[in-house]
Design an enzyme around this catalytic site. Sequence first.
Site, short mmCIF file in Angstrom:
data_model
loop_
_atom_site.label_atom_id
_atom_site.label_comp_id
_atom_site.label_asym_id
_atom_site.label_seq_id
_atom_site.Cartn_x
_atom_site.Cartn_y
_atom_site.Cartn_z
N LEU A 1 0.82 -1.21 0.00
CA LEU A 1 0.00 0.00 0.00
C LEU A 1 0.85 1.26 0.00
O LEU A 1 0.46 2.28 -0.54
CB LEU A 1 -0.92 0.01 1.22
CG LEU A 1 -2.02 -1.07 1.27
CD1 LEU A 1 -2.74 -1.02 2.61
CD2 LEU A 1 -3.00 -0.88 0.12
N GLY A 2 2.00 1.20 0.64
CA GLY A 2 2.87 2.36 0.70
C GLY A 2 4.10 2.06 1.53
O GLY A 2 4.21 1.02 2.18
N GLY B 1 7.44 4.19 3.83
CA GLY B 1 7.98 5.44 4.36
C GLY B 1 9.17 5.15 5.25
O GLY B 1 9.70 4.04 5.29
N GLY B 2 9.58 6.19 5.99
CA GLY B 2 10.74 6.03 6.86
C GLY B 2 10.52 5.01 7.96
O GLY B 2 11.47 4.44 8.48
N PHE B 3 9.27 4.80 8.35
CA PHE B 3 8.99 3.90 9.46
C PHE B 3 8.80 2.46 9.01
O PHE B 3 8.90 1.53 9.80
CB PHE B 3 7.74 4.38 10.20
CG PHE B 3 7.46 3.65 11.47
CD1 PHE B 3 8.41 3.60 12.48
CD2 PHE B 3 6.27 2.99 11.66
CE1 PHE B 3 8.15 2.93 13.66
CE2 PHE B 3 6.00 2.31 12.83
CZ PHE B 3 6.95 2.29 13.85
N GLY B 4 8.55 2.21 7.74
CA GLY B 4 8.39 0.85 7.25
C GLY B 4 7.46 0.77 6.06
O GLY B 4 7.08 1.78 5.47
N VAL C 1 3.83 -0.87 4.33
CA VAL C 1 2.47 -1.24 4.72
C VAL C 1 1.85 -2.09 3.61
O VAL C 1 1.90 -1.71 2.44
CB VAL C 1 1.59 0.00 4.98
CG1 VAL C 1 0.20 -0.43 5.43
CG2 VAL C 1 2.24 0.90 6.03
N LYS D 1 1.64 -3.28 8.90
CA LYS D 1 2.86 -2.46 8.81
C LYS D 1 4.05 -3.30 9.22
O LYS D 1 4.10 -3.84 10.32
CB LYS D 1 2.75 -1.22 9.70
CG LYS D 1 4.01 -0.36 9.67
CD LYS D 1 3.90 0.85 10.56
CE LYS D 1 2.93 1.86 10.00
NZ LYS D 1 2.93 3.11 10.79
N ASP E 1 3.52 13.88 14.25
CA ASP E 1 3.63 13.75 12.79
C ASP E 1 2.27 13.92 12.12
O ASP E 1 1.88 13.13 11.26
CB ASP E 1 4.24 12.39 12.42
CG ASP E 1 4.93 12.41 11.07
OD1 ASP E 1 5.17 13.51 10.54
OD2 ASP E 1 5.23 11.33 10.53
#
Length: 669
Positions: free
Chosen positions: A350-351, A353-356, A358, A373, A469
């Site tokens: 799905l997407g 980012g910096g955190f992981g 998904v 996630k 955030d």
Amino acid sequence: MFPMNMIFFLILTLTTVSAQDADFTYNGFGAAKLRLDGIAEITPNGLLRLTDTRLLAKGHAFYPSPLRFRNSTTGKALSFSTSFIFAIVPKYPDLFGHGLAFVLAHSVDLSYALPSQYLGLFNANNSDSSNQIVAIEFDTNMNPEFGDIDNNHVGIDVSSPRSINSSHAAYFTNDNGAGFKNLSLVSGKPIQAWIEYSHMDGLLNVTLAPIDIPKPVVPCLSSNVNLSSLISDDMYVGFSSSVGNFITCHYILGWSFKLNGRVPALDFSRLPSLPHTPSKSSLESWKIGLLIILSILLLLIIIIGIIFLVKRESKFREVFEDWELEYGPQRFCYKDLFLATMGFKDQQLLGAGGFGRVYKGVLPKTDIQVAVKQVSHESRQGISEFIAEIVSIGRLRHRNLAQLLGYCRRKGELLLVYEFMTNGSLDKFLFNQPKLMLSWGRRFHIIKGVASALYYLHEGWEKVVVHRDIKASNILLDDQMNGRVGDFGLARLYDHGTDPQTTHVVGTLGYLAPELSKTGKATTSTDVFAFGGFLLEVACGRRPIEIRASEEDVVLVDKVLKYWKAGTILEAGDPNLGNEYIVEEMEMVLKLGLLCSHPNSNSRPPMRLVMRILERDAPLPEISEDGWNAEISAMAEGGFDNIGMSDGSLLNMFACSASTTESALLTGR
């Protein structure tokens, strides 16, 4: 002079004699002129390779012209003998197929034939050809449908893959009366074969032996076969081979043939060499060594595992850590999440980012759609970020928060399971020419939902939760297009009435409050600052910082201030909306966005006041710069009566801080 019919008889007689005495010897095939088809080829060093590394293939090699196999006078088949050396080399010791065959065929057109168990000679019903075929098969697969005796045998086939007679591949030895000794056709070593047919008694003999053993006196297979009724006058002689789903190379190193006589011996010194392959003994040694090493490692693992389990059992009664027992929501099985996301395939992504990353998934037991996630292993925060999200979201309950359903920990992997948001994140509906343009009414509804969630986080729960955030990409939309605050990976908690601890400055460029660079303390006021940037990007349809914009329009809050100063603040609204918005609401959101983005943290309204303004229970404060702090505090406590309003005074306050705002917005990671 001889009559013409006499001359014709002499020519026919000479031709028949020549055919009856035909013989040839190939000690290697470098100069041989053979008929090749399928994948058969002659290698540069003179090997006849019938099959190579290709799968589901066949290869044929025939002497270029047919030979007269029957006496033209009696009609009986002629005697013949042949000797050849072959090698079957599988890529994997226990996976191979399907063997090769020495062939007498009336036609070399074998296009109808199939590979695999049909050896490149036959097909499923063999009705596609009237070709007369007699084959001596060296079969390395057991096919029950053909009545095969095992996967290492010699058989005689007559126009069918079902042998009329067969025998296990072996050779006779006279050593101490030992009798027959097993011979593996797929050993990868050269094997010599002799095939002899006597027209006197119709006996067909097949003899095998390793290349370093003289011809045994007893054949491997002996059978009475009346070739006279099975072949035509003229027949081609050669070889056929095929493979199925396992790579196997079939080689012929040398070949000699003779009609009506004893076949000449092959010259071993002139034969080409096989490609180098590991010897069976070295493979066996390697297997034994590997088995010993694995056994030792397994024993060590068992010992270490027992020690670890004993120590762990003495310290913890359960496999959960203390914080998981206190805060943890449902713990999911890793296997269920693996199956739900189809093995975390990219098509489910799905997407990221910096955190992981998904992934979308469907739980196998309940068919519930979820978002999983997968926390990044490279994250420097790692487990601390994970625990923060578990602790903060695990017990939070609000209609405008993305609900955490559970989590999973497997070795070093950290996984969070959320309810699936059908419409994804808000930012895809605002930027980059979205397919669906959000109406103003929907935007305003989302804004109020996010504000309600922030008020709950700041004041409505047992602890203060600072999200750190807030931005459009972290606002998720459910199937009713309600805004849900998600991604609590950077969240921080502290008790009501206490001072938050100093921490690393984290967040997203354009949403970071200016005081963070000085104090390093994330507070509810820094969340309000980010919320101000969020209000402006929803109303204006652009991000807080646009690097590609003109110099005066890079920072969104400065652009809105400029319109305010000109008395045309509504022109800052999203041009895609046209005039389809409520003027009072648009003006309120734009001014409230500026108010929340105030560079002075003490001058930003708390979320309690923001909620009242959005619900129109309180007016937007417009006061002089000198009285700003005192009156905003009074309004937060509920005193909103008879407050004077002046666009000019508010503009003066923002004008003097515009440059400060710009520099503050450009700080961050």
